[in-house]
Scaffold this active site. Structure first.
Site, PDB file in Angstrom:
ATOM      1  N   THR A 113       4.135 -13.473   1.489  1.00 27.91           N
ATOM      2  CA  THR A 113       5.312 -12.762   2.632  1.00 27.91           C
ATOM      3  C   THR A 113       4.550 -11.603   2.843  1.00 27.91           C
ATOM      4  OG1 THR A 113       6.813 -12.134   0.701  1.00 27.91           O
ATOM      5  CG2 THR A 113       8.297 -14.037   1.978  1.00 27.91           C
ATOM      6  N   CYS A 126       1.044  -1.013  -0.181  1.00 28.95           N
ATOM      7  CA  CYS A 126      -0.057  -0.280  -0.179  1.00 28.95           C
ATOM      8  C   CYS A 126       0.761   1.114   0.047  1.00 28.95           C
ATOM      9  CB  CYS A 126      -0.495   0.155   1.185  1.00 28.95           C
ATOM     10  SG  CYS A 126      -2.531  -1.497   1.029  1.00 28.95           S
ATOM     11  N   HIS A 160      -0.995  -9.940  -4.512  1.00 32.86           N
ATOM     12  CA  HIS A 160      -0.346  -9.358  -6.256  1.00 32.86           C
ATOM     13  C   HIS A 160       0.060 -10.698  -7.247  1.00 32.86           C
ATOM     14  CE1 HIS A 160       2.505 -11.117  -2.833  1.00 32.86           C
ATOM     15  NE2 HIS A 160       3.198 -11.261  -4.479  1.00 32.86           N
ATOM     16  N   ASN A 198       1.203 -15.634  -5.195  1.00 27.38           N
ATOM     17  CA  ASN A 198       0.575 -16.981  -4.174  1.00 27.38           C
ATOM     18  C   ASN A 198      -0.399 -16.122  -2.814  1.00 27.38           C
ATOM     19  OD1 ASN A 198       3.630 -17.738  -4.822  1.00 27.38           O
ATOM     20  ND2 ASN A 198       5.094 -16.406  -4.551  1.00 27.38           N
ATOM     21  N   HIS A 218      -0.621  -8.490   0.728  1.00 30.24           N
ATOM     22  CA  HIS A 218      -1.188  -7.710   0.306  1.00 30.24           C
ATOM     23  C   HIS A 218      -1.439  -8.656  -1.655  1.00 30.24           C
ATOM     24  CE1 HIS A 218      -2.315  -3.691  -1.281  1.00 30.24           C
ATOM     25  NE2 HIS A 218      -2.426  -4.022  -2.768  1.00 30.24           N
ATOM     26  N   ASP A 276      10.116  -5.774  -9.679  1.00 30.67           N
ATOM     27  CA  ASP A 276      10.573  -6.889  -8.161  1.00 30.67           C
ATOM     28  C   ASP A 276      11.798  -6.468  -7.491  1.00 30.67           C
ATOM     29  OD1 ASP A 276      11.859  -9.194  -6.510  1.00 30.67           O
ATOM     30  OD2 ASP A 276       9.113  -9.865  -6.702  1.00 30.67           O
TER      31      ASP A 276
END
Length: 113
Positions: free
Chosen positions: A94, A7, A99, A86, A97, A30
Site C-alpha cells: 500500500t 520518507c 519496507h 509485500n 516505499h 505499525d
C-alpha cells in the site's frame, strides 16, 4: 521523495513511535498491528519496491537483513518472528516505499490467512 509517507516518517516530518533509528534505517511501530509486536523497518533511501533495487542497494539490503535480529531482540521477541515484504499491487503493497514487516510474540500459521 516529497510525497512518500515513509520518507516523511524517516525525516521526522510525521510523528511515529520510532523504536530504532540510525543513518540507514528507521524502525517504528505499525499503526495497524497484526501481532503483539509489529514494526516496520524502512530504508532512509527511497526505494519503491524490490523491483527497483539495484546493485548499488546490495549493501543496504544486507544491512537491513542483519539488523532484523537486533530489532527482534530489542522488541523482546524470543521464540521466533516473521519478516514480510509485500511487493507490488497484487501483494497489497500500500505504500510504495520498500519496507520489512517484523512481527512476533504470537504463533503464526502457514500459509498465512
Amino acid at each position: 521523495m516529497s510525497d512518500c509517507i515513509f520518507c516523511a516518517i524517516a525525516n521526522h516530518e510525521i510523528p511515529s513511535e520510532i523504536v530504532y533509528e540510525d543513518d540507514k534505517i528507521c524502525v517504528y511501530k505499525d499503526l495497524a498491528p497484526q501481532a503483539p509486536v509489529h514494526v516496520l523497518m524502512i530504508p532512509k533511501k527511497h526505494i519503491a519496491n524490490l523491483d527497483d533495487v539495484t546493485a548499488d542497494d546490495q549493501e543496504l539490503l544486507g544491512y537491513m537483513l542483519l539488523k532484523v535480529q537486533d530489532i527482534a531482540k530489542l522488541m523482546g521477541i524470543e521464540n521466533g518472528y516473521r519478516v514480510v515484504s509485500n511487493n507490488g499491487d497484487d501483494a497489497e503493497q500500500t505504500v510504495k516505499h520498500m519496507h520489512l514487516h517484523i512481527l512476533g510474540k504470537r504463533k503464526f500459521t502457514w500459509p498465512p490467512g
